[in-house]
Structures are given as C-alpha cells and as structure tokens.
Design a protein around this motif. Structure first.
Motif, PDB file in Angstrom:
ATOM      1  N   ASP A   1     -18.149  -4.764 -10.317  1.00  0.00           N
ATOM      2  CA  ASP A   1     -17.041  -3.880 -10.674  1.00  0.00           C
ATOM      3  C   ASP A   1     -17.340  -2.464 -10.188  1.00  0.00           C
ATOM      4  O   ASP A   1     -18.491  -2.020 -10.206  1.00  0.00           O
ATOM      5  N   ALA A   2     -16.298  -1.774  -9.764  1.00  0.00           N
ATOM      6  CA  ALA A   2     -16.408  -0.386  -9.306  1.00  0.00           C
ATOM      7  C   ALA A   2     -15.400   0.445 -10.099  1.00  0.00           C
ATOM      8  O   ALA A   2     -14.210   0.186 -10.038  1.00  0.00           O
ATOM      9  N   VAL A   3     -15.897   1.423 -10.838  1.00  0.00           N
ATOM     10  CA  VAL A   3     -15.048   2.248 -11.698  1.00  0.00           C
ATOM     11  C   VAL A   3     -14.832   3.595 -11.008  1.00  0.00           C
ATOM     12  O   VAL A   3     -15.793   4.238 -10.588  1.00  0.00           O
ATOM     13  N   PHE A   4     -13.569   4.010 -10.923  1.00  0.00           N
ATOM     14  CA  PHE A   4     -13.222   5.246 -10.228  1.00  0.00           C
ATOM     15  C   PHE A   4     -12.589   6.238 -11.191  1.00  0.00           C
ATOM     16  O   PHE A   4     -11.642   5.915 -11.900  1.00  0.00           O
ATOM     17  N   TRP A   5     -13.147   7.456 -11.190  1.00  0.00           N
ATOM     18  CA  TRP A   5     -12.595   8.548 -11.982  1.00  0.00           C
ATOM     19  C   TRP A   5     -12.226   9.688 -11.051  1.00  0.00           C
ATOM     20  O   TRP A   5     -12.989  10.071 -10.175  1.00  0.00           O
ATOM     21  N   GLU A   6     -11.045  10.244 -11.248  1.00  0.00           N
ATOM     22  CA  GLU A   6     -10.584  11.397 -10.476  1.00  0.00           C
ATOM     23  C   GLU A   6     -11.277  12.669 -10.951  1.00  0.00           C
ATOM     24  O   GLU A   6     -11.776  12.727 -12.078  1.00  0.00           O
ATOM     25  N   LYS A   7     -11.272  13.699 -10.118  1.00  0.00           N
ATOM     26  CA  LYS A   7     -11.777  15.014 -10.502  1.00  0.00           C
ATOM     27  C   LYS A   7     -11.023  15.476 -11.751  1.00  0.00           C
ATOM     28  O   LYS A   7      -9.808  15.350 -11.840  1.00  0.00           O
ATOM     29  N   GLY A   8     -11.775  15.980 -12.720  1.00  0.00           N
ATOM     30  CA  GLY A   8     -11.190  16.486 -13.950  1.00  0.00           C
ATOM     31  C   GLY A   8     -11.008  15.445 -15.030  1.00  0.00           C
ATOM     32  O   GLY A   8     -10.683  15.781 -16.166  1.00  0.00           O
ATOM     33  N   GLU A   9     -11.210  14.173 -14.705  1.00  0.00           N
ATOM     34  CA  GLU A   9     -11.031  13.106 -15.689  1.00  0.00           C
ATOM     35  C   GLU A   9     -12.279  12.985 -16.573  1.00  0.00           C
ATOM     36  O   GLU A   9     -13.402  12.909 -16.080  1.00  0.00           O
ATOM     37  N   TRP A  10     -12.075  12.983 -17.864  1.00  0.00           N
ATOM     38  CA  TRP A  10     -13.175  12.812 -18.814  1.00  0.00           C
ATOM     39  C   TRP A  10     -13.502  11.328 -18.911  1.00  0.00           C
ATOM     40  O   TRP A  10     -12.604  10.483 -18.885  1.00  0.00           O
ATOM     41  N   HIS A  11     -14.799  10.993 -19.028  1.00  0.00           N
ATOM     42  CA  HIS A  11     -15.208   9.591 -19.035  1.00  0.00           C
ATOM     43  C   HIS A  11     -16.578   9.401 -19.659  1.00  0.00           C
ATOM     44  O   HIS A  11     -17.328  10.358 -19.854  1.00  0.00           O
ATOM     45  N   GLU A  12     -16.897   8.135 -19.924  1.00  0.00           N
ATOM     46  CA  GLU A  12     -18.161   7.762 -20.571  1.00  0.00           C
ATOM     47  C   GLU A  12     -18.518   6.333 -20.171  1.00  0.00           C
ATOM     48  O   GLU A  12     -17.635   5.501 -19.940  1.00  0.00           O
ATOM     49  N   THR A  13     -19.824   6.040 -20.115  1.00  0.00           N
ATOM     50  CA  THR A  13     -20.326   4.693 -19.825  1.00  0.00           C
ATOM     51  C   THR A  13     -21.386   4.352 -20.855  1.00  0.00           C
ATOM     52  O   THR A  13     -22.263   5.175 -21.138  1.00  0.00           O
ATOM     53  N   ARG A  14     -21.333   3.146 -21.391  1.00  0.00           N
ATOM     54  CA  ARG A  14     -22.315   2.685 -22.384  1.00  0.00           C
ATOM     55  C   ARG A  14     -22.747   1.259 -22.061  1.00  0.00           C
ATOM     56  O   ARG A  14     -22.007   0.511 -21.435  1.00  0.00           O
ATOM     57  N   THR A  15     -23.933   0.899 -22.509  1.00  0.00           N
ATOM     58  CA  THR A  15     -24.396  -0.479 -22.372  1.00  0.00           C
ATOM     59  C   THR A  15     -25.256  -0.862 -23.571  1.00  0.00           C
ATOM     60  O   THR A  15     -26.035  -0.043 -24.056  1.00  0.00           O
ATOM     61  N   ASP A  16     -25.104  -2.091 -24.021  1.00  0.00           N
ATOM     62  CA  ASP A  16     -25.953  -2.617 -25.098  1.00  0.00           C
ATOM     63  C   ASP A  16     -27.199  -3.279 -24.522  1.00  0.00           C
ATOM     64  O   ASP A  16     -28.254  -3.274 -25.130  1.00  0.00           O
ATOM     65  N   THR A  17     -27.069  -3.853 -23.319  1.00  0.00           N
ATOM     66  CA  THR A  17     -28.130  -4.692 -22.751  1.00  0.00           C
ATOM     67  C   THR A  17     -28.838  -4.093 -21.541  1.00  0.00           C
ATOM     68  O   THR A  17     -29.861  -4.605 -21.121  1.00  0.00           O
ATOM     69  N   GLY A  18     -28.282  -3.047 -20.954  1.00  0.00           N
ATOM     70  CA  GLY A  18     -28.835  -2.442 -19.745  1.00  0.00           C
ATOM     71  C   GLY A  18     -27.862  -2.572 -18.582  1.00  0.00           C
ATOM     72  O   GLY A  18     -27.080  -3.517 -18.516  1.00  0.00           O
ATOM     73  N   LEU A  19     -27.924  -1.594 -17.683  1.00  0.00           N
ATOM     74  CA  LEU A  19     -26.980  -1.551 -16.571  1.00  0.00           C
ATOM     75  C   LEU A  19     -27.586  -0.701 -15.457  1.00  0.00           C
ATOM     76  O   LEU A  19     -28.173   0.341 -15.734  1.00  0.00           O
ATOM     77  N   THR A  20     -27.449  -1.167 -14.242  1.00  0.00           N
ATOM     78  CA  THR A  20     -27.855  -0.395 -13.071  1.00  0.00           C
ATOM     79  C   THR A  20     -26.608  -0.185 -12.223  1.00  0.00           C
ATOM     80  O   THR A  20     -25.845  -1.125 -11.998  1.00  0.00           O
ATOM     81  N   ALA A  21     -26.407   1.061 -11.782  1.00  0.00           N
ATOM     82  CA  ALA A  21     -25.201   1.375 -11.014  1.00  0.00           C
ATOM     83  C   ALA A  21     -25.499   2.387  -9.924  1.00  0.00           C
ATOM     84  O   ALA A  21     -26.331   3.272 -10.088  1.00  0.00           O
TER      85      ALA A  21
END
Length: 122
Positions: free
Chosen positions: A80-100
């Motif tokens: 999966d590829a997540v895209f956020w525009e300039k100025g967009e507020w965002h957050e990423t969380r993981t319970d098990t671990g994640l490499t990106a």
C-alpha cells in the motif's frame, strides 16, 4: 489522503534485455525529492503532524493504520502507498511493526504511475 497499490499484482512483466521480473512503477518527479526509510517497532507511531510538502508513504513490510485529518484510521499493509498533500495533517500507527519508504517532494503525482486502491480517497 489517498491510498494506492504498488504490490506485485499491479505491476507489469518486463522481458526486455532477456529479463524476467515484475515492475510496479511508483513515482516520477522533475523536482528534487527526498527519499527515506522509516522503521516503526511494535506499538510505533509517526505522530499527528502537518505535511510540509506532498508525501508518499510506501509500506514495504508489516502493517498498521493511517489517518488524515479525520479521526478515522484505515488499515494498511505491504504494497500500500499512502499519499498526503502539502498541508494535510496525518498520523501512522502500528501494533506489530511496520517498515516504510517515504518520498517527499514539492511535485508528487502518484496517480500517474499507480492504481488507486479499493479504499480510494479517505
């Protein structure tokens, strides 16, 4: 926030030069880009913040959940590829671990290379 796919299933077979592999194109830019790799351990978090330039987060291992300005989290996994525009507020969380891999540039248009996932725009 848009979610695209770059997994093997959306790639194209390459046989040129006697090759045999699948290529999933991700992005092409004309302006400078910064590319990094993020390693989130178990219960890791990239805190809620504003994107200073357009950002593309490519999940290459593990799984987690992301959100934009709404407090609704969406599950993401490798491919999966997540895209956020300039100025967009965002957050990423993981319970098990994640490499990106993260790509940041003033000019990003992931729709030019990747299909939108079923989740589409969040």
């Amino acid at each position: 926030m848009d979610i695209y796919q770059f997994n093997k299933e959306v790639g194209k077979k390459v046989e040129k030069f006697n090759s045999d592999f699948i290529m999933s194109h991700i992005i092409q830019t004309q302006k400078p880009s910064r590319i990094g790799c993020m390693y989130l351990e178990k219960n890791g978090i990239i805190g809620y913040h504003e994107a200073v330039v357009p950002q593309l987060l490519l999940v290459v291992n593990g799984e987690g959940k992301v959100r934009g300005e709404k407090e609704e989290f969406v599950h993401v996994k490798n491919g999966d590829a997540v895209f956020w525009e300039k100025g967009e507020w965002h957050e990423t969380r993981t319970d098990t671990g994640l490499t990106a891999i993260v790509i940041e540039s003033k000019e990003l248009n992931p729709a030019s290379c990747m299909p939108l996932a079923e989740k589409k725009r969040i």
